[in-house]
Write an enzyme that holds these catalytic residues in place. Structure first.
Site, PDB file in Angstrom:
ATOM      1  N   CYS A 161      12.958  56.779  76.200  1.00  0.00           N
ATOM      2  CA  CYS A 161      12.422  56.604  77.560  1.00  0.00           C
ATOM      3  C   CYS A 161      13.284  57.283  78.620  1.00  0.00           C
ATOM      4  CB  CYS A 161      12.357  55.129  77.905  1.00  0.00           C
ATOM      5  SG  CYS A 161      11.544  54.160  76.672  1.00  0.00           S
TER       6      CYS A 161
HETATM    7  N1  CO8 Z   1      -5.644  42.831  73.023  1.00  0.00           N
HETATM    8  C1  CO8 Z   1      -5.704  41.478  73.074  1.00  0.00           C
HETATM    9  N2  CO8 Z   1      -4.635  40.692  72.859  1.00  0.00           N
HETATM   10  C2  CO8 Z   1      -3.460  41.300  72.569  1.00  0.00           C
HETATM   11  C3  CO8 Z   1      -3.345  42.695  72.501  1.00  0.00           C
HETATM   12  C4  CO8 Z   1      -4.487  43.473  72.730  1.00  0.00           C
HETATM   13  N3  CO8 Z   1      -4.464  44.816  72.667  1.00  0.00           N
HETATM   14  N4  CO8 Z   1      -2.076  43.010  72.198  1.00  0.00           N
HETATM   15  C5  CO8 Z   1      -1.401  41.864  72.079  1.00  0.00           C
HETATM   16  N5  CO8 Z   1      -2.239  40.806  72.292  1.00  0.00           N
HETATM   17  C6  CO8 Z   1      -1.936  39.375  72.218  1.00  0.00           C
HETATM   18  C7  CO8 Z   1      -0.616  39.121  71.494  1.00  0.00           C
HETATM   19  O1  CO8 Z   1      -0.774  39.209  70.101  1.00  0.00           O
HETATM   20  C8  CO8 Z   1      -0.281  37.737  71.985  1.00  0.00           C
HETATM   21  O2  CO8 Z   1      -1.064  36.795  71.291  1.00  0.00           O
HETATM   22  P1  CO8 Z   1      -0.455  35.352  70.940  1.00  0.00           P
HETATM   23  O3  CO8 Z   1      -0.139  34.734  72.258  1.00  0.00           O
HETATM   24  O4  CO8 Z   1      -1.568  34.702  70.219  1.00  0.00           O
HETATM   25  O5  CO8 Z   1       0.773  35.607  70.127  1.00  0.00           O
HETATM   26  C9  CO8 Z   1      -0.770  37.759  73.426  1.00  0.00           C
HETATM   27  O6  CO8 Z   1      -1.710  38.834  73.497  1.00  0.00           O
HETATM   28  C10 CO8 Z   1       0.347  38.010  74.422  1.00  0.00           C
HETATM   29  O7  CO8 Z   1       1.183  39.047  73.896  1.00  0.00           O
HETATM   30  P2  CO8 Z   1       2.512  39.509  74.581  1.00  0.00           P
HETATM   31  O8  CO8 Z   1       3.338  38.327  75.011  1.00  0.00           O
HETATM   32  O9  CO8 Z   1       3.158  40.533  73.699  1.00  0.00           O
HETATM   33  O10 CO8 Z   1       1.920  40.221  75.884  1.00  0.00           O
HETATM   34  P3  CO8 Z   1       2.695  40.771  77.105  1.00  0.00           P
HETATM   35  O11 CO8 Z   1       2.181  40.144  78.325  1.00  0.00           O
HETATM   36  O12 CO8 Z   1       4.174  40.762  76.906  1.00  0.00           O
HETATM   37  O13 CO8 Z   1       2.231  42.310  77.119  1.00  0.00           O
HETATM   38  C11 CO8 Z   1       3.131  44.453  76.515  1.00  0.00           C
HETATM   39  C12 CO8 Z   1       2.514  43.166  76.022  1.00  0.00           C
HETATM   40  C13 CO8 Z   1       2.113  45.166  77.394  1.00  0.00           C
HETATM   41  C14 CO8 Z   1       3.507  45.333  75.344  1.00  0.00           C
HETATM   42  C15 CO8 Z   1       4.369  44.133  77.378  1.00  0.00           C
HETATM   43  O14 CO8 Z   1       5.173  43.194  76.722  1.00  0.00           O
HETATM   44  C16 CO8 Z   1       5.213  45.343  77.707  1.00  0.00           C
HETATM   45  O15 CO8 Z   1       4.753  46.315  78.259  1.00  0.00           O
HETATM   46  N6  CO8 Z   1       6.503  45.229  77.441  1.00  0.00           N
HETATM   47  C17 CO8 Z   1       7.449  46.284  77.749  1.00  0.00           C
HETATM   48  C18 CO8 Z   1       7.278  47.345  76.775  1.00  0.00           C
HETATM   49  C19 CO8 Z   1       8.067  48.561  77.093  1.00  0.00           C
HETATM   50  O16 CO8 Z   1       8.406  48.890  78.190  1.00  0.00           O
HETATM   51  N7  CO8 Z   1       8.344  49.229  76.062  1.00  0.00           N
HETATM   52  C20 CO8 Z   1       9.024  50.439  76.142  1.00  0.00           C
HETATM   53  C21 CO8 Z   1       8.163  51.402  75.520  1.00  0.00           C
HETATM   54  S1  CO8 Z   1       9.122  52.628  74.829  1.00  0.00           S
HETATM   55  C22 CO8 Z   1       9.142  53.898  75.909  1.00  0.00           C
HETATM   56  O17 CO8 Z   1       8.835  53.760  77.060  1.00  0.00           O
HETATM   57  C23 CO8 Z   1       9.482  55.265  75.346  1.00  0.00           C
HETATM   58  C24 CO8 Z   1       9.956  55.216  73.904  1.00  0.00           C
HETATM   59  C25 CO8 Z   1       9.514  56.291  73.038  1.00  0.00           C
HETATM   60  C26 CO8 Z   1       8.078  56.669  73.088  1.00  0.00           C
HETATM   61  C27 CO8 Z   1       7.365  56.491  71.818  1.00  0.00           C
HETATM   62  C28 CO8 Z   1       5.979  57.051  71.778  1.00  0.00           C
HETATM   63  C29 CO8 Z   1       5.159  56.806  70.535  1.00  0.00           C
END
Ligand code: CO8
Length: 378
Positions: A161
């Protein structure tokens, strides 16, 4: 180069290549859900016997609420929505042809050079920094250097990132040290080949893009829109919460080179909770050390992974609950473009700044890593 103990370094141009193909949340979710339905139906007995887990369904509502993402741009749409493939399809290019990544890097580089009023003859260093390079060597940067006819040197670096900001830091250091006079820093983020489109938790997160920046000493700058770099700051802290194990070792370990852990995977909630304060504190400390109040910063060009994360960072800095014109959002349209997001935001939202205005570019995420540059409009 002439000795100058304290040269002023400027960003004199930037460019963005936007892939023509768009995938909306609606299209992506329809494809994933069709796949999940087929998987569950094909594996009905094993799921009932508890041997295989049922695939949960994805939802547009969840994606928009949890991330702010509405669509993403992709190098090619072909193959991604096909439930029998769920991976972009790239025809293999011959070694005599330009690589996909160098190609998109050049599109962005040409725009950045035009904005800076530079030709390849003015540039003497090319830095490619991104989340993945499509091969180990020869460096993509050297391929770009060759294709554009740039003298000097080029190298690739990875930084997930923070690849773009860390790449800009290296450009800045080279210019300060005098090992380069004008640097082309490019971030060709071709990430969709690493996305697991069969994974509900991550299938919606990423998009492809390519961005480029020209950086030079102010003495050579002819651009009407340039930004002095007042300070750079980087911080890393090891975490496996965002990880991809894809690499050259798979052949020797006999592991499946396409296994789930070889693609992008993360503990999203943990990342959200740990990285947001990490980034917010980083910016606060940097500004405090520079005796600049966050309220005197005209623009925060933040990493674009999640709208709610950026809201948390802005709340920490400014005490405001909602995003405002100070921190533009581009991830609704582009999704997370690995390291490129903050540079897209900078590129699209800097023309209204006036001489003397301060802005901060800041990336944060995998590593963990956070990288920032404090800029002042010339
Ligand atoms: N549809 C419906 N429900 C879903 C979905 C979906 N698509 N996905 C997850 N859920 C469910 C989960 O399973 C969970 O269910 P349960 O409560 O039953 O366990 C519920 O929804 C809530 O899940 P979360 O608590 O995980 O949901 P969040 O509110 O935390 O949102 C996110 C998930 C959007 C992933 C959020 O946590 C997020 O954005 N976090 C930060 C992520 C981040 O910044 N990551 C860095 C990325 S890496 C980067 O930027 C570059 C790296 C290299 C690039 C690589 C490219 C391939």
């Amino acid at each position: 180069m002439k000795a100058d103990s304290c040269p002023e370094i400027v960003i004199s141009g930037s460019g963005v290549w936007i892939p023509p193909d768009v995938i909306t949340n609606e299209e992506l979710v329809a494809s994933y859900n069709a796949y999940a339905e087929k998987f569950n139906s094909d594996n009905r007995k094993a799921i009932a016997a508890g041997r295989i887990e049922e695939k949960p369904f994805s939802s547009v509502r969840f994606i928009e609420k949890a991330s702010g993402i509405k669509a993403r741009r992709v190098y090619t749409k072909e193959g991604i929505l096909d439930i029998d493939r769920m991976c972009p399809k790239f025809p293999e290019r011959h070694e005599s042809e330009i690589s996909n990544q160098a190609e998109i890097a050049i599109y962005a580089a040409q725009k950045a050079m035009a904005a800076a009023g530079k030709t390849p003859a003015d540039i003497d260093a090319v830095i490619v920094s991104c989340a993945y390079t499509q091969r180990a060597y020869p460096a993509i940067a050297i391929e770009i250097q060759n294709a554009l006819g740039i003298k000097g040197f080029g190298f690739d670096m990875l930084g997930a990132c923070s690849a773009a900001t860390f790449g800009l830091h290296r450009a800045y250091d080279s210019l300060k040290a005098g090992s380069a006079t004008c640097v082309l820093a490019v971030n060709p983020e071709l990430v969709t080949p690493q996305v697991n489109f069969r994974d509900r938790d991550t299938h919606f997160i990423f998009g492809d893009v390519s961005v480029a920046v020209v950086m030079e000493r102010s003495g050579t700058c002819t651009s009407a829109n340039s930004f002095e770099i007042l300070d750079t700051k980087a911080l890393t802290k090891f975490s496996s919460n965002i990880r991809s194990n894809f690499g050259h070792m798979s052949r020797a370990t006999d592991a499946d080179p396409y296994g789930r852990d070889k693609l992008f995977h993360q503990a999203g909630r943990k990342v959200f909770e740990e990285v947001s304060p990490f980034a917010a504190r980083h910016i606060s400390i940097q500004l405090e050390d520079m005796r600049i109040s966050p309220f005197d910063v005209k623009r925060f060009w933040l990493h674009q992974a999640n709208l709610n994360m950026n809201k948390k960072v802005i709340k920490h800095l400014l005490g405001e609950d909602s995003m405002n014109a100070k921190a533009p959002v581009i991830l609704d349209e582009f999704a997370n473009t690995a390291s490129a997001g903050s540079i897209i935001a900078f590129h699209l939202y800097n023309s209204d700044l006036r001489p003397g205005d301060i802005g901060v570019i800041c990336s944060f995420g995998a590593g963990y890593s956070v990288g920032s540059l404090v800029l002042q409009k010339k």
